[in-house]
Design a protein around this motif. Structure first.
Motif, PDB file in Angstrom:
ATOM      1  N   CYS A 105      -1.545  -3.055  -3.058  1.00  0.00           N
ATOM      2  CA  CYS A 105      -2.819  -2.356  -3.288  1.00  0.00           C
ATOM      3  C   CYS A 105      -3.614  -3.004  -4.419  1.00  0.00           C
ATOM      4  CB  CYS A 105      -2.570  -0.890  -3.630  1.00  0.00           C
ATOM      5  SG  CYS A 105      -1.824   0.071  -2.299  1.00  0.00           S
TER       6      CYS A 105
ATOM      7  N   VAL B 285      -7.258  -3.079  -2.969  1.00  0.00           N
ATOM      8  CA  VAL B 285      -7.431  -2.401  -1.691  1.00  0.00           C
ATOM      9  C   VAL B 285      -6.808  -1.009  -1.754  1.00  0.00           C
ATOM     10  CG1 VAL B 285      -7.536  -4.544  -0.356  1.00  0.00           C
ATOM     11  CG2 VAL B 285      -5.328  -3.467  -0.749  1.00  0.00           C
ATOM     12  N   ASN B 286      -7.012  -0.221  -0.723  1.00  0.00           N
ATOM     13  CA  ASN B 286      -6.437   1.119  -0.599  1.00  0.00           C
ATOM     14  C   ASN B 286      -6.764   2.035  -1.782  1.00  0.00           C
ATOM     15  OD1 ASN B 286      -5.246   0.336   1.830  1.00  0.00           O
ATOM     16  ND2 ASN B 286      -3.360  -0.306   0.812  1.00  0.00           N
ATOM     17  N   GLY B 287      -7.930   1.840  -2.374  1.00  0.00           N
ATOM     18  CA  GLY B 287      -8.365   2.713  -3.458  1.00  0.00           C
ATOM     19  C   GLY B 287      -7.835   2.344  -4.833  1.00  0.00           C
TER      20      GLY B 287
ATOM     21  N   SER C 148       4.946   4.808  -2.523  1.00  0.00           N
ATOM     22  CA  SER C 148       6.134   4.990  -1.690  1.00  0.00           C
ATOM     23  C   SER C 148       7.261   5.702  -2.435  1.00  0.00           C
ATOM     24  CB  SER C 148       6.635   3.642  -1.186  1.00  0.00           C
ATOM     25  OG  SER C 148       6.950   2.789  -2.271  1.00  0.00           O
TER      26      SER C 148
END
Length: 130
Positions: free
Chosen positions: A65, A71-73, A108
């Motif tokens: 990320c 990416v992905n905030g 995760s």
């Protein structure tokens, strides 16, 4: 019939309980090198540095990320020494949060305590690059 069902239910519950218990110490293999590094006779600097120890953690757990561009905030990149070094306190704080806590990183789940301790040791040693 009820007794048999009760026994089966108890065995199933016991199996689920045993499978759900995890200990971080069970997940981390200890080698002779690790035991030598834990020895206080080795001095205050056990050789933890960004290139050999922290960069692989960032690559495997964070860069998915926190890439360049993020990416992905993710709000920032963590792809090089300067970026990781500048944000080391926040990184350690996010890694140390318990599962289920807001802002836990990586999403995760919490990293093993040995990994968090390695990052803490790197910070305590002055964040050496090499």
């Amino acid at each position: 019939m009820k007794t048999r069902n009760l026994i089966i239910l108890m065995l199933l519950a016991l199996t689920i309980y045993n499978c759900s218990y995890d200990s971080e110490s069970d997940l981390i293999a200890v080698t002779d090198d690790d035991e030598q590094n834990d020895n206080p006779d080795n001095g205050p600097d056990n050789g933890v540095n960004y290139t050999n120890d922290i960069k692989p953690i960032m690559q495997s757990s964070c860069v998915g990320c926190h890439a360049s561009p993020p990416v992905n905030g993710a709000p920032f990149s963590l792809v090089n020494f300067d970026q990781v070094s500048q944000r080391s306190g926040g990184i350690l704080n996010a890694m140390s949060r318990q599962n289920g806590a807001a802002g836990i990183m990586p999403p995760s789940g919490r990293l093993p305590q040995a990994t968090i301790d390695l990052v803490q040791q790197w910070i305590d040693n002055g964040k050496p690059e090499n």
